[in-house]
Design a protein around this motif. Structure first.
Motif, PDB file in Angstrom:
ATOM      1  N   MET A   9       0.896  -1.132  -0.062  1.00  0.00           N
ATOM      2  CA  MET A   9      -0.018  -0.002   0.058  1.00  0.00           C
ATOM      3  C   MET A   9       0.711   1.196  -0.048  1.00  0.00           C
ATOM      4  O   MET A   9       1.957   1.340   0.817  1.00  0.00           O
ATOM      5  N   ASP A  10       0.521   2.082  -0.938  1.00  0.00           N
ATOM      6  CA  ASP A  10       0.910   3.350  -0.771  1.00  0.00           C
ATOM      7  C   ASP A  10      -0.347   4.336  -0.944  1.00  0.00           C
ATOM      8  O   ASP A  10      -1.220   3.693  -0.578  1.00  0.00           O
ATOM      9  N   ARG A  11       0.008   5.604  -1.104  1.00  0.00           N
ATOM     10  CA  ARG A  11      -1.199   6.843  -1.114  1.00  0.00           C
ATOM     11  C   ARG A  11      -1.982   6.643  -2.621  1.00  0.00           C
ATOM     12  O   ARG A  11      -2.443   7.522  -2.737  1.00  0.00           O
ATOM     13  N   SER A  12      -1.556   5.846  -3.509  1.00  0.00           N
ATOM     14  CA  SER A  12      -2.192   5.753  -4.752  1.00  0.00           C
ATOM     15  C   SER A  12      -3.439   5.208  -5.030  1.00  0.00           C
ATOM     16  O   SER A  12      -3.831   4.392  -4.200  1.00  0.00           O
ATOM     17  N   GLU A  13      -4.186   5.414  -5.854  1.00  0.00           N
ATOM     18  CA  GLU A  13      -5.359   4.974  -6.511  1.00  0.00           C
ATOM     19  C   GLU A  13      -5.334   3.587  -6.485  1.00  0.00           C
ATOM     20  O   GLU A  13      -6.038   2.826  -6.164  1.00  0.00           O
ATOM     21  N   GLN A  14      -4.199   3.333  -7.346  1.00  0.00           N
ATOM     22  CA  GLN A  14      -3.749   2.030  -7.856  1.00  0.00           C
ATOM     23  C   GLN A  14      -3.631   1.020  -6.639  1.00  0.00           C
ATOM     24  O   GLN A  14      -4.055  -0.205  -6.778  1.00  0.00           O
ATOM     25  N   SER A  15      -3.088   1.294  -5.344  1.00  0.00           N
ATOM     26  CA  SER A  15      -3.034   0.463  -4.364  1.00  0.00           C
ATOM     27  C   SER A  15      -4.406   0.225  -3.706  1.00  0.00           C
ATOM     28  O   SER A  15      -4.750  -0.896  -3.376  1.00  0.00           O
ATOM     29  N   THR A  32      -2.530  -9.154   4.109  1.00  0.00           N
ATOM     30  CA  THR A  32      -1.617  -8.003   4.942  1.00  0.00           C
ATOM     31  C   THR A  32      -1.247  -6.928   4.106  1.00  0.00           C
ATOM     32  O   THR A  32      -0.891  -6.907   2.832  1.00  0.00           O
ATOM     33  N   LEU A  33      -1.443  -5.985   4.544  1.00  0.00           N
ATOM     34  CA  LEU A  33      -1.308  -4.678   4.073  1.00  0.00           C
ATOM     35  C   LEU A  33       0.139  -4.301   4.332  1.00  0.00           C
ATOM     36  O   LEU A  33       0.438  -4.137   5.508  1.00  0.00           O
ATOM     37  N   LEU A  34       0.854  -4.183   3.316  1.00  0.00           N
ATOM     38  CA  LEU A  34       2.460  -3.439   3.868  1.00  0.00           C
ATOM     39  C   LEU A  34       2.826  -2.147   3.182  1.00  0.00           C
ATOM     40  O   LEU A  34       2.635  -1.929   1.901  1.00  0.00           O
ATOM     41  N   HIS A  35       2.949  -1.350   4.097  1.00  0.00           N
ATOM     42  CA  HIS A  35       3.586   0.046   3.566  1.00  0.00           C
ATOM     43  C   HIS A  35       5.009   0.159   3.824  1.00  0.00           C
ATOM     44  O   HIS A  35       5.351  -0.303   5.003  1.00  0.00           O
ATOM     45  N   ILE A  36       5.681   0.723   2.887  1.00  0.00           N
ATOM     46  CA  ILE A  36       7.246   0.728   2.994  1.00  0.00           C
ATOM     47  C   ILE A  36       7.571   2.069   2.774  1.00  0.00           C
ATOM     48  O   ILE A  36       7.271   2.862   1.866  1.00  0.00           O
ATOM     49  N   ILE A  37       8.570   2.566   3.917  1.00  0.00           N
ATOM     50  CA  ILE A  37       9.105   4.056   3.759  1.00  0.00           C
ATOM     51  C   ILE A  37      10.284   3.624   2.964  1.00  0.00           C
ATOM     52  O   ILE A  37      11.206   3.077   3.408  1.00  0.00           O
ATOM     53  N   ILE A 110      -0.809  -9.123  -4.531  1.00  0.00           N
ATOM     54  CA  ILE A 110      -1.780  -8.270  -5.388  1.00  0.00           C
ATOM     55  C   ILE A 110      -1.183  -6.578  -5.175  1.00  0.00           C
ATOM     56  O   ILE A 110      -1.396  -6.056  -4.145  1.00  0.00           O
ATOM     57  N   MET A 111      -0.894  -6.114  -6.188  1.00  0.00           N
ATOM     58  CA  MET A 111      -0.345  -4.680  -6.119  1.00  0.00           C
ATOM     59  C   MET A 111      -0.813  -3.911  -7.266  1.00  0.00           C
ATOM     60  O   MET A 111      -1.191  -4.235  -8.334  1.00  0.00           O
TER      61      MET A 111
END
Length: 143
Positions: A9-15, A32-37, A110-111
């Motif tokens: 997950m990022d802040r995009s509509e695609q995610s 599982t939602l994964l956010h990466i800095i 799924i991304m």
């Protein structure tokens, strides 16, 4: 049927579209939602750590946790009883995603795709493309 689906997950509509697809296609799986800095965007300051202050990095972590929690709540409202886990990591996005797959028994990824084309894709690269090439499990790219 996959038992454990990873949705970066990022802040995009695609995610967000990728999460909706995961919920529709695999409502019985643990998601599982994964956010990466992305540490590549944080300039290094010698051996002392990051050029940005600890407060700034803490703010990035807080924003990441908020993003994950917001999407987790929306997913749980969309599909009753779905099991949603969240993970916040720092690192290179493609490498962090593939390492997570290897160490957490993920069955499917799924991304979202950011739809880069031409020169920008060649010069910048694509996280989705890299994950697809390196992943030992199936990867679905959602536009």
């Amino acid at each position: 049927m996959p038992e454990h689906v990873l949705v970066p997950m990022d802040r995009s509509e695609q995610s967000r579209t990728a999460l909706a697809f995961a919920l529709d296609e695999h409502p019985d799986a643990t998601i599982t939602l994964l956010h990466i800095i992305d540490v590549g965007n944080l300039a290094k300051y010698g051996d002392e750590g990051y050029f940005f202050s600890d407060d700034f990095v803490d703010q990035l972590r807080q924003r990441g946790r908020e993003l994950l929690e917001e999407n987790r709540k929306q997913a749980m409202e969309r599909v009753d009883g779905v099991e949603i886990e969240t993970e916040l990591r720092m690192g290179s996005p493609a490498r962090t995603i593939t390492e997570y797959i290897d160490t957490h028994d993920v069955d499917h990824v799924i991304m979202g795709s950011h739809g880069r084309h031409g020169v920008s894709r060649v010069l910048i690269g694509s996280v989705a493309e890299t994950v697809t090439r390196r992943s030992p499990v199936p990867v679905t790219i959602v536009r």
